[in-house]
Design a protein around this motif. Structure first.
Motif, PDB file in Angstrom:
ATOM      1  N   ARG A  15      92.823  20.826 114.274  1.00 29.13           N
ATOM      2  CA  ARG A  15      92.749  22.263 114.006  1.00 29.13           C
ATOM      3  C   ARG A  15      93.020  22.607 112.545  1.00 29.13           C
ATOM      4  O   ARG A  15      92.673  23.679 112.079  1.00 29.13           O
ATOM      5  CB  ARG A  15      93.654  23.055 114.935  1.00 29.13           C
ATOM      6  N   ARG A  16      93.659  21.681 111.795  1.00 32.82           N
ATOM      7  CA  ARG A  16      93.936  21.943 110.375  1.00 32.82           C
ATOM      8  C   ARG A  16      93.963  20.628 109.608  1.00 32.82           C
ATOM      9  O   ARG A  16      94.506  19.628 110.089  1.00 32.82           O
ATOM     10  CB  ARG A  16      95.273  22.651 110.214  1.00 32.82           C
ATOM     11  N   VAL A  17      93.380  20.646 108.406  1.00 40.31           N
ATOM     12  CA  VAL A  17      93.507  19.529 107.470  1.00 40.31           C
ATOM     13  C   VAL A  17      94.373  20.044 106.328  1.00 40.31           C
ATOM     14  O   VAL A  17      94.028  21.018 105.660  1.00 40.31           O
ATOM     15  CB  VAL A  17      92.131  19.056 106.945  1.00 40.31           C
ATOM     16  N   LEU A  18      95.520  19.418 106.149  1.00 42.99           N
ATOM     17  CA  LEU A  18      96.483  19.864 105.144  1.00 42.99           C
ATOM     18  C   LEU A  18      96.088  19.398 103.742  1.00 42.99           C
ATOM     19  O   LEU A  18      95.613  18.268 103.561  1.00 42.99           O
ATOM     20  CB  LEU A  18      97.869  19.336 105.488  1.00 42.99           C
ATOM     21  N   ALA A  19      96.299  20.267 102.765  1.00 40.98           N
ATOM     22  CA  ALA A  19      96.036  19.912 101.370  1.00 40.98           C
ATOM     23  C   ALA A  19      97.116  18.967 100.847  1.00 40.98           C
ATOM     24  O   ALA A  19      96.823  17.979 100.166  1.00 40.98           O
ATOM     25  CB  ALA A  19      95.962  21.171 100.507  1.00 40.98           C
TER      26      ALA A  19
END
Length: 87
Positions: free
Chosen positions: A69-73
């Motif tokens: 649901r999310r790809v972290l920077a």
């Protein structure tokens, strides 16, 4: 001929689209990914559909078959990340 017409969508695939991902520490993907495709390997920091934060080392041209649901920077060094989506 559209082979997908009338076919029930499934998270198991096939994906109906692929979207470029810009890693972001604060925002989820517009559509939850059923998998990620990574062009240039490195580390990828993700939040799974279960809400768990994971760090995975991936190679070039790799398919990561996990719901994301999310790809972290922060911490992500892999590049050319694409979300495979079923929508």
């Amino acid at each position: 001929m559209d082979i997908f017409h009338g076919r029930a969508l499934s998270p198991a695939g096939p994906a109906t689209d692929i979207m470029p991902v810009t890693p972001n520490d604060a925002a989820d993907l517009a559509i939850t990914a059923s998998a990620l495709f990574i062009e240039i390997g490195g580390i990828i920091e993700i939040v799974t559909v279960r809400g768990e934060t994971r760090s995975v080392t991936v190679g070039d041209m790799m398919l990561l078959p996990v719901g994301v649901r999310r790809v972290l920077a922060t911490g992500t060094t892999a590049q050319g990340i694409h979300a495979l989506v079923v929508a």
